[in-house]
Design an enzyme around this catalytic site. Structure first.
Site, PDB file in Angstrom:
ATOM      1  N   CYS A 132      33.292 -44.671 -34.234  1.00  0.00           N
ATOM      2  CA  CYS A 132      32.800 -43.293 -34.264  1.00  0.00           C
ATOM      3  C   CYS A 132      33.807 -42.408 -33.545  1.00  0.00           C
ATOM      4  O   CYS A 132      34.408 -42.822 -32.551  1.00  0.00           O
ATOM      5  CB  CYS A 132      31.437 -43.200 -33.574  1.00  0.00           C
ATOM      6  N   CYS A 179      27.981 -44.219 -25.287  1.00  0.00           N
ATOM      7  CA  CYS A 179      27.678 -44.916 -26.540  1.00  0.00           C
ATOM      8  C   CYS A 179      28.740 -45.971 -26.846  1.00  0.00           C
ATOM      9  O   CYS A 179      29.943 -45.704 -26.753  1.00  0.00           O
ATOM     10  CB  CYS A 179      27.592 -43.902 -27.679  1.00  0.00           C
ATOM     11  N   CYS A 184      22.995 -50.484 -31.713  1.00  0.00           N
ATOM     12  CA  CYS A 184      24.084 -50.379 -32.679  1.00  0.00           C
ATOM     13  C   CYS A 184      25.412 -50.103 -31.990  1.00  0.00           C
ATOM     14  O   CYS A 184      25.490 -49.330 -31.060  1.00  0.00           O
ATOM     15  CB  CYS A 184      23.781 -49.329 -33.716  1.00  0.00           C
ATOM     16  N   CYS A 200      30.827 -39.829 -27.533  1.00  0.00           N
ATOM     17  CA  CYS A 200      29.751 -39.721 -26.529  1.00  0.00           C
ATOM     18  C   CYS A 200      29.997 -40.803 -25.467  1.00  0.00           C
ATOM     19  O   CYS A 200      30.150 -41.982 -25.800  1.00  0.00           O
ATOM     20  CB  CYS A 200      28.390 -39.899 -27.183  1.00  0.00           C
ATOM     21  N   GLU A 256      27.123 -52.894 -38.254  1.00  0.00           N
ATOM     22  CA  GLU A 256      25.819 -53.497 -37.980  1.00  0.00           C
ATOM     23  C   GLU A 256      24.714 -52.708 -38.650  1.00  0.00           C
ATOM     24  O   GLU A 256      24.842 -51.511 -38.875  1.00  0.00           O
ATOM     25  CB  GLU A 256      25.531 -53.447 -36.489  1.00  0.00           C
ATOM     26  N   CYS A 279      17.820 -49.379 -39.876  1.00  0.00           N
ATOM     27  CA  CYS A 279      18.772 -48.498 -39.215  1.00  0.00           C
ATOM     28  C   CYS A 279      20.163 -48.885 -39.735  1.00  0.00           C
ATOM     29  O   CYS A 279      20.547 -50.046 -39.641  1.00  0.00           O
ATOM     30  CB  CYS A 279      18.661 -48.707 -37.701  1.00  0.00           C
TER      31      CYS A 279
HETATM   32  N1  SAH Z   1      26.183 -39.964 -34.343  1.00  0.00           N
HETATM   33  C1  SAH Z   1      24.757 -39.819 -34.471  1.00  0.00           C
HETATM   34  C2  SAH Z   1      24.026 -41.170 -34.563  1.00  0.00           C
HETATM   35  C3  SAH Z   1      24.167 -41.967 -33.296  1.00  0.00           C
HETATM   36  S1  SAH Z   1      22.981 -43.210 -32.926  1.00  0.00           S
HETATM   37  C4  SAH Z   1      24.211 -38.997 -33.306  1.00  0.00           C
HETATM   38  O1  SAH Z   1      24.970 -38.693 -32.397  1.00  0.00           O
HETATM   39  O2  SAH Z   1      23.039 -38.641 -33.330  1.00  0.00           O
HETATM   40  C5  SAH Z   1      21.472 -42.418 -32.632  1.00  0.00           C
HETATM   41  C6  SAH Z   1      21.145 -42.018 -31.199  1.00  0.00           C
HETATM   42  O3  SAH Z   1      21.355 -43.082 -30.265  1.00  0.00           O
HETATM   43  C7  SAH Z   1      21.982 -40.832 -30.719  1.00  0.00           C
HETATM   44  O4  SAH Z   1      21.120 -39.878 -30.165  1.00  0.00           O
HETATM   45  C8  SAH Z   1      22.858 -41.471 -29.677  1.00  0.00           C
HETATM   46  O5  SAH Z   1      23.298 -40.547 -28.723  1.00  0.00           O
HETATM   47  C9  SAH Z   1      21.936 -42.533 -29.096  1.00  0.00           C
HETATM   48  N2  SAH Z   1      22.624 -43.544 -28.283  1.00  0.00           N
HETATM   49  C10 SAH Z   1      23.904 -43.955 -28.373  1.00  0.00           C
HETATM   50  N3  SAH Z   1      24.197 -44.855 -27.417  1.00  0.00           N
HETATM   51  C11 SAH Z   1      23.069 -45.040 -26.696  1.00  0.00           C
HETATM   52  C12 SAH Z   1      22.748 -45.833 -25.561  1.00  0.00           C
HETATM   53  N4  SAH Z   1      23.628 -46.642 -25.003  1.00  0.00           N
HETATM   54  N5  SAH Z   1      21.488 -45.745 -25.076  1.00  0.00           N
HETATM   55  C13 SAH Z   1      20.568 -44.940 -25.671  1.00  0.00           C
HETATM   56  N6  SAH Z   1      20.815 -44.178 -26.733  1.00  0.00           N
HETATM   57  C14 SAH Z   1      22.060 -44.211 -27.252  1.00  0.00           C
END
Ligand code: SAH
Length: 361
Positions: free
Chosen positions: A110, A117, A333, A114, A90, A103
């Site tokens: 991934c 996520c 995303c 986390c 996406e 974005c």
């Molecule tokens: N792998 C990278 C990019 C991830 S997306 C990273 O970890 O930074 C960018 C941000 O969105 C990250 O800080 C991630 O933790 C956050 N994110 C992921 N899922 C989320 C959710 N459900 N709600 C809010 N933020 C989220």
């Protein structure tokens, strides 16, 4: 067949001269791709038909197909792209005043895991090629009307960008090149879960982009619960690598903190986070959790969010809360791809989700 976005300009020049064409035709092709927004080979009207036919035999123009295009009332648009091997990623276009931010994703799935996520729920499938990363940018750029240009890129879509560093850097090279998309490196932000060796390699790269580092907890114990990859990586090492990036690049850092109701949003978390960050030339993006269907986490209450930020601000930390944008288009995303896989054949409607506008400058 090779993707036309994979060869360098030098490779394309050789391709042209091998066919008795002047080398400058290679630059013409690039202009059609990056500036003049050709939709396909036939649109490259200042190249002869036979050369266009030969280009089409050697190179693929698009390797992705648009599986879904959603638009929100606030101008946000999201594309779900199907790749040549059937996988999906996406990417999002955000409109904010005169800003046109995108974005983009760097991996299918991934591997960081986390817990809150959507992107990592099924692990990592593969890295995207440099061409597939650039193609997201070109697809989004073509959603803009003539005269309107992309101004910012955030690498905050699916995947851990620093786990795919060579392809990421090749793609961002095209985003920032004068004969590419021409977006200043100050307006390109890479978000990482915090992988110190890759952060150090990034600090040695000739072009310095903005770096955002995801913390999500003020201590190792809690961080390891929320960010499983942190079991091998100490918070101190992440912060040291971030400091090194600032020293080498002079780019002010951004830290990210997803606020999860009842988990990492208490006053003592805020106070300890302030202790970690105070004195650093950094800003903190607090992101209230976007609900992911099937996950047990909660968005924090407005009162908890406000108290959390006030404690940090009183300690002198520069805090921004990232509120929702792109409502009603399934825009966080990782979520759209997942919903697309989950709801295949069931006719189930995706739920409403959010994204954040995280561009820095
Ligand atoms: N792998 C990278 C990019 C991830 S997306 C990273 O970890 O930074 C960018 C941000 O969105 C990250 O800080 C991630 O933790 C956050 N994110 C992921 N899922 C989320 C959710 N459900 N709600 C809010 N933020 C989220």
């Amino acid at each position: 067949m090779q993707h036309v976005l994979d060869p360098t300009l030098a490779d394309l020049k050789t391709w042209m001269t091998d066919r008795g064409q002047p080398a400058y035709r290679a630059a013409q092709v690039r202009r059609w791709l990056f500036e003049r927004r050709a939709a396909d080979w036939s649109g490259m009207s200042d190249l002869s038909k036979p050369i266009r036919a030969q280009l089409a035999e050697s190179y693929q123009f698009w390797t992705t197909e648009i599986a879904k295009h959603s638009r929100a009332a606030d101008g946000t648009e999201k594309l779900l792209l199907t790749l040549a091997d059937g996988e999906q990623v996406e990417c999002v276009l955000l409109r904010d005043g005169i800003r046109r931010s995108i974005c983009i994703s760097t991996q299918v799935g991934c591997g960081m895991g986390c817990v809150f996520c959507a992107s990592g729920l099924d692990g990592v499938v593969r890295n995207l090629t440099a061409g597939e990363i650039v193609e997201q940018m070109l697809r989004l750029d073509r959603l803009l009307p003539e005269g309107d240009r992309l101004s910012h890129v955030v690498v905050m879509g699916m995947g851990e960008p620093l786990a795919n560093l060579p392809n990421l850097l090749a793609a961002l090279g095209e985003a920032s090149a004068k004969n590419g998309l021409g977006i200043s490196s100050r307006r390109i932000t890479i978000s990482t879960v915090g992988l110190p060796p890759a952060m150090r390699r990034l600090s040695e790269h000739t072009t310095h982009y903005q770096l955002a580092v995801s913390l999500h907890a003020p201590d190792d114990k809690l961080r390891q619960k929320l960010v499983p990859v942190a079991k091998q990586i100490k918070l101190d090492d992440v912060l040291a690598a971030a400091d090194n990036y600032f020293d080498k690049s002079g780019r002010r850092l951004t830290f990210e903190y997803v606020l999860l109701g009842g988990l990492n949003d208490r006053a003592d978390h805020a106070a300890r986070l302030a202790e970690l960050l105070v004195g650093r030339p950094a800003m903190l993006n607090v992101i209230p959790y976007n609900p992911v269907s099937g996950l047990p986490y909660r968005t924090p209450t407005p009162a908890a969010t406000s108290t959390f930020c006030t404690i940090l601000r009183r300690a002198g930390i520069n805090v921004n809360v990232r509120f929702r944008k792109g409502d009603k288009i399934d825009a966080a995303c990782g979520q759209l791809r997942r919903l697309s896989t989950e709801s295949e054949g069931t006719g189930k409607r995706p739920s409403l989700v959010q994204i954040k506008d995280a561009a820095v400058t």
